[in-house]
Design a protein around this motif. Sequence first.
Motif, PDB file in Angstrom:
ATOM      1  N   VAL A  23     -15.979   2.898 -11.031  1.00 10.30           N
ATOM      2  CA  VAL A  23     -16.461   3.986 -10.170  1.00 10.30           C
ATOM      3  C   VAL A  23     -15.957   3.744  -8.746  1.00 10.30           C
ATOM      4  CG1 VAL A  23     -18.435   4.808 -11.486  1.00 10.30           C
ATOM      5  CG2 VAL A  23     -18.700   2.796 -10.058  1.00 10.30           C
ATOM      6  N   HIS A  24     -15.490   4.814  -8.146  1.00 11.02           N
ATOM      7  CA  HIS A  24     -14.792   4.791  -6.860  1.00 11.02           C
ATOM      8  C   HIS A  24     -15.758   4.869  -5.685  1.00 11.02           C
ATOM      9  CE1 HIS A  24     -15.781   9.035  -6.454  1.00 11.02           C
ATOM     10  NE2 HIS A  24     -15.486   9.142  -7.747  1.00 11.02           N
ATOM     11  N   GLY A  25     -15.194   4.731  -4.502  1.00 12.82           N
ATOM     12  CA  GLY A  25     -15.958   4.859  -3.278  1.00 12.82           C
ATOM     13  C   GLY A  25     -15.935   6.269  -2.718  1.00 12.82           C
ATOM     14  N   LEU A  26     -16.524   6.420  -1.539  1.00 13.22           N
ATOM     15  CA  LEU A  26     -16.590   7.707  -0.859  1.00 13.22           C
ATOM     16  C   LEU A  26     -15.183   8.275  -0.658  1.00 13.22           C
ATOM     17  CD1 LEU A  26     -18.362   9.809   0.619  1.00 13.22           C
ATOM     18  CD2 LEU A  26     -18.141   8.385   2.684  1.00 13.22           C
ATOM     19  N   PHE A  27     -15.022   9.566  -0.938  1.00 17.77           N
ATOM     20  CA  PHE A  27     -13.764  10.325  -0.854  1.00 17.77           C
ATOM     21  C   PHE A  27     -12.778   9.989  -1.969  1.00 17.77           C
ATOM     22  CE2 PHE A  27     -14.652   9.497   3.872  1.00 17.77           C
ATOM     23  CZ  PHE A  27     -15.489  10.582   3.996  1.00 17.77           C
ATOM     24  N   GLY A  28     -13.171   9.143  -2.913  1.00 12.77           N
ATOM     25  CA  GLY A  28     -12.242   8.726  -3.962  1.00 12.77           C
ATOM     26  C   GLY A  28     -12.382   9.558  -5.221  1.00 12.77           C
ATOM     27  N   GLY A  30     -11.638   8.849  -9.867  1.00 12.61           N
ATOM     28  CA  GLY A  30     -11.298   7.857 -10.869  1.00 12.61           C
ATOM     29  C   GLY A  30      -9.830   7.457 -10.852  1.00 12.61           C
ATOM     30  N   ARG A  31      -8.969   8.404 -10.568  1.00 12.58           N
ATOM     31  CA  ARG A  31      -7.534   8.115 -10.621  1.00 12.58           C
ATOM     32  C   ARG A  31      -7.113   7.045  -9.613  1.00 12.58           C
ATOM     33  NH1 ARG A  31      -4.113  13.023  -7.856  1.00 12.58           N
ATOM     34  NH2 ARG A  31      -2.569  11.367  -7.783  1.00 12.58           N
ATOM     35  N   ASN A  32      -7.943   6.780  -8.593  1.00 11.75           N
ATOM     36  CA  ASN A  32      -7.606   5.724  -7.636  1.00 11.75           C
ATOM     37  C   ASN A  32      -7.451   4.369  -8.321  1.00 11.75           C
ATOM     38  OD1 ASN A  32     -10.028   7.129  -5.337  1.00 11.75           O
ATOM     39  ND2 ASN A  32      -7.852   7.612  -5.507  1.00 11.75           N
ATOM     40  N   TRP A  33      -8.071   4.214  -9.492  1.00  9.84           N
ATOM     41  CA  TRP A  33      -8.054   2.945 -10.205  1.00  9.84           C
ATOM     42  C   TRP A  33      -6.935   2.873 -11.248  1.00  9.84           C
ATOM     43  CZ3 TRP A  33     -11.138  -0.704  -8.314  1.00  9.84           C
ATOM     44  CH2 TRP A  33     -12.340  -0.355  -7.686  1.00  9.84           C
ATOM     45  N   PRO A 166      -5.564   7.082  11.470  1.00  7.70           N
ATOM     46  CA  PRO A 166      -4.247   6.532  11.811  1.00  7.70           C
ATOM     47  C   PRO A 166      -3.573   5.759  10.688  1.00  7.70           C
ATOM     48  CG  PRO A 166      -6.001   5.358  12.964  1.00  7.70           C
ATOM     49  CD  PRO A 166      -6.640   6.533  12.315  1.00  7.70           C
ATOM     50  N   SER A 167      -4.338   5.249   9.727  1.00 10.21           N
ATOM     51  CA  SER A 167      -3.753   4.467   8.636  1.00 10.21           C
ATOM     52  C   SER A 167      -3.058   5.374   7.630  1.00 10.21           C
ATOM     53  CB  SER A 167      -4.850   3.662   7.918  1.00 10.21           C
ATOM     54  OG  SER A 167      -4.386   3.178   6.675  1.00 10.21           O
ATOM     55  N   THR A 168      -1.767   5.128   7.396  1.00  7.09           N
ATOM     56  CA  THR A 168      -1.018   5.901   6.404  1.00  7.09           C
ATOM     57  C   THR A 168      -1.628   5.740   5.016  1.00  7.09           C
ATOM     58  OG1 THR A 168       1.015   5.635   7.684  1.00  7.09           O
ATOM     59  CG2 THR A 168       1.266   6.239   5.378  1.00  7.09           C
ATOM     60  N   MET A 169      -2.071   4.529   4.681  1.00  6.56           N
ATOM     61  CA  MET A 169      -2.672   4.280   3.373  1.00  6.56           C
ATOM     62  C   MET A 169      -3.948   5.108   3.198  1.00  6.56           C
ATOM     63  SD  MET A 169      -4.405   0.810   1.836  1.00  6.56           S
ATOM     64  CE  MET A 169      -5.949   1.204   2.677  1.00  6.56           C
ATOM     65  N   VAL A 170      -4.795   5.140   4.213  1.00  2.00           N
ATOM     66  CA  VAL A 170      -6.058   5.866   4.094  1.00  2.00           C
ATOM     67  C   VAL A 170      -5.814   7.374   4.057  1.00  2.00           C
ATOM     68  CG1 VAL A 170      -8.307   6.302   5.149  1.00  2.00           C
ATOM     69  CG2 VAL A 170      -7.350   3.988   5.163  1.00  2.00           C
ATOM     70  N   ARG A 171      -4.860   7.864   4.859  1.00  2.00           N
ATOM     71  CA  ARG A 171      -4.531   9.301   4.809  1.00  2.00           C
ATOM     72  C   ARG A 171      -4.039   9.689   3.420  1.00  2.00           C
ATOM     73  NH1 ARG A 171      -1.804   8.455   9.441  1.00  2.00           N
ATOM     74  NH2 ARG A 171       0.211   8.977   8.524  1.00  2.00           N
ATOM     75  N   SER A 172      -3.177   8.862   2.841  1.00  2.00           N
ATOM     76  CA  SER A 172      -2.678   9.141   1.501  1.00  2.00           C
ATOM     77  C   SER A 172      -3.820   9.180   0.497  1.00  2.00           C
ATOM     78  CB  SER A 172      -1.649   8.079   1.104  1.00  2.00           C
ATOM     79  OG  SER A 172      -1.227   8.252  -0.222  1.00  2.00           O
ATOM     80  N   PHE A 173      -4.763   8.265   0.650  1.00  2.00           N
ATOM     81  CA  PHE A 173      -5.944   8.221  -0.215  1.00  2.00           C
ATOM     82  C   PHE A 173      -6.761   9.507  -0.082  1.00  2.00           C
ATOM     83  CE2 PHE A 173     -10.538   7.112   0.223  1.00  2.00           C
ATOM     84  CZ  PHE A 173     -10.847   6.926  -1.115  1.00  2.00           C
ATOM     85  N   LEU A 174      -7.018   9.948   1.151  1.00  2.00           N
ATOM     86  CA  LEU A 174      -7.803  11.173   1.361  1.00  2.00           C
ATOM     87  C   LEU A 174      -7.069  12.397   0.813  1.00  2.00           C
ATOM     88  CD1 LEU A 174      -9.067  10.599   5.026  1.00  2.00           C
ATOM     89  CD2 LEU A 174     -10.335  10.201   2.904  1.00  2.00           C
ATOM     90  N   HIS A 260      -8.721  -3.342  -3.598  1.00  2.00           N
ATOM     91  CA  HIS A 260      -7.877  -3.088  -4.771  1.00  2.00           C
ATOM     92  C   HIS A 260      -6.588  -2.370  -4.405  1.00  2.00           C
ATOM     93  CE1 HIS A 260     -10.680   0.164  -4.108  1.00  2.00           C
ATOM     94  NE2 HIS A 260      -9.920   0.983  -4.781  1.00  2.00           N
ATOM     95  N   SER A 261      -6.553  -1.693  -3.254  1.00  2.00           N
ATOM     96  CA  SER A 261      -5.319  -1.051  -2.794  1.00  2.00           C
ATOM     97  C   SER A 261      -4.475  -1.991  -1.949  1.00  2.00           C
ATOM     98  CB  SER A 261      -5.657   0.203  -1.974  1.00  2.00           C
ATOM     99  OG  SER A 261      -6.304   1.171  -2.769  1.00  2.00           O
ATOM    100  N   GLU A 262      -5.142  -2.844  -1.183  1.00  2.00           N
ATOM    101  CA  GLU A 262      -4.419  -3.719  -0.259  1.00  2.00           C
ATOM    102  C   GLU A 262      -3.888  -4.975  -0.947  1.00  2.00           C
ATOM    103  OE1 GLU A 262      -6.423  -3.899   3.776  1.00  2.00           O
ATOM    104  OE2 GLU A 262      -7.953  -2.820   2.630  1.00  2.00           O
ATOM    105  N   GLN A 263      -4.607  -5.455  -1.961  1.00  2.00           N
ATOM    106  CA  GLN A 263      -4.171  -6.657  -2.702  1.00  2.00           C
ATOM    107  C   GLN A 263      -4.344  -6.417  -4.204  1.00  2.00           C
ATOM    108  OE1 GLN A 263      -2.670  -9.256  -1.550  1.00  2.00           O
ATOM    109  NE2 GLN A 263      -2.937  -8.964   0.644  1.00  2.00           N
ATOM    110  N   PRO A 264      -3.594  -5.455  -4.763  1.00  2.00           N
ATOM    111  CA  PRO A 264      -3.836  -5.087  -6.163  1.00  2.00           C
ATOM    112  C   PRO A 264      -3.585  -6.212  -7.155  1.00  2.00           C
ATOM    113  CG  PRO A 264      -1.835  -4.036  -5.321  1.00  2.00           C
ATOM    114  CD  PRO A 264      -2.546  -4.633  -4.138  1.00  2.00           C
ATOM    115  N   GLU A 265      -2.588  -7.047  -6.915  1.00  2.00           N
ATOM    116  CA  GLU A 265      -2.297  -8.119  -7.878  1.00  2.00           C
ATOM    117  C   GLU A 265      -3.399  -9.165  -7.887  1.00  2.00           C
ATOM    118  OE1 GLU A 265       1.591  -9.643  -7.178  1.00  2.00           O
ATOM    119  OE2 GLU A 265       2.586  -7.715  -7.503  1.00  2.00           O
TER     120      GLU A 265
END
Length: 280
Positions: A23-28, A30-33, A166-174, A260-265
């Motif tokens: 189960v995902h976090g706020l604004f997420g 299932g596909r995030n996983w 400002p974070s490209t990663m977070v914008r992509s997530f949203l 899980h996005s910043e250190q997936p391995e």
Amino acid sequence: MTDAEERLHARTLGDAGPRVAFVHGLFGQGRNWTTIAKGLAGDHRVTLLDLPNHGHSPWTDRVDYVDMAELLAVELRSSGEPVTLVGHSMGGKVAMQLALRHPELLRALVVVDVAPVEYPVSGGRTGDPDEEASPFAAFIAAMRAVDLDRLETREDADAALRDAVPSTMVRSFLLQSLVRDGVGPDGGWRWRLNLAVLERDLGELRGFPEPPPGARYDGPVLWLAGATSHYVLPQDRARMEELFPNTRLVRVKGAGHWVHSEQPEVFLQSVRAFLDRVES
């Protein structure tokens, strides 16, 4: 029994093996996983769930952790066997509430960068002047400010969010929750997020409802926290261990809140090692 239209959207990867649910976090959603799920699906059945007011799941008239935990319980009960439940942030709080109310549904629990405590609506949790203030209200305001009727491209939406996010990663997530229905001049943009209700009830998401008297989850718990995050602080350990006495806390280097996005391995290795222990 929950009405069919109230059932959470779920997608399962893998055909055999023990069950794991995310189960995902706020604004997420299932596909995030998906990347993590693919890493486990060779020997697990991995279910990715959309929580209410997110993804493909139904919208509700309020945001409430106990309500979300009960809807999640319906889905886990339908699997017919205990599952290992993994939850990040808001989803971690939902997962904890479920574990305390329906422990029989779980084989084990993985909580990702959140604690069973109340978080400030604004400002930080420490006296560190470099700690980032809670950004979620600003994220919602920025998403609601995007003029969907005049929006032409996803790149335009990305530009519109840049100041607040400002974070490209977070914008992509949203922006994964920004979808277009149809093509051409009749195609309209919409958010798969119930932004009005999430904004109104953001204070509820900061909290952690009091568990039933005497409730605790005695099963195995892996707590994964970002080493640069302030979501799990030393002073949170007492409450964690009171409610979840069989807990192992691991801090992941090089990761903030989105572990899980910043250190997936590293995340996948940690979860797989935990699964190997609880399933053996």
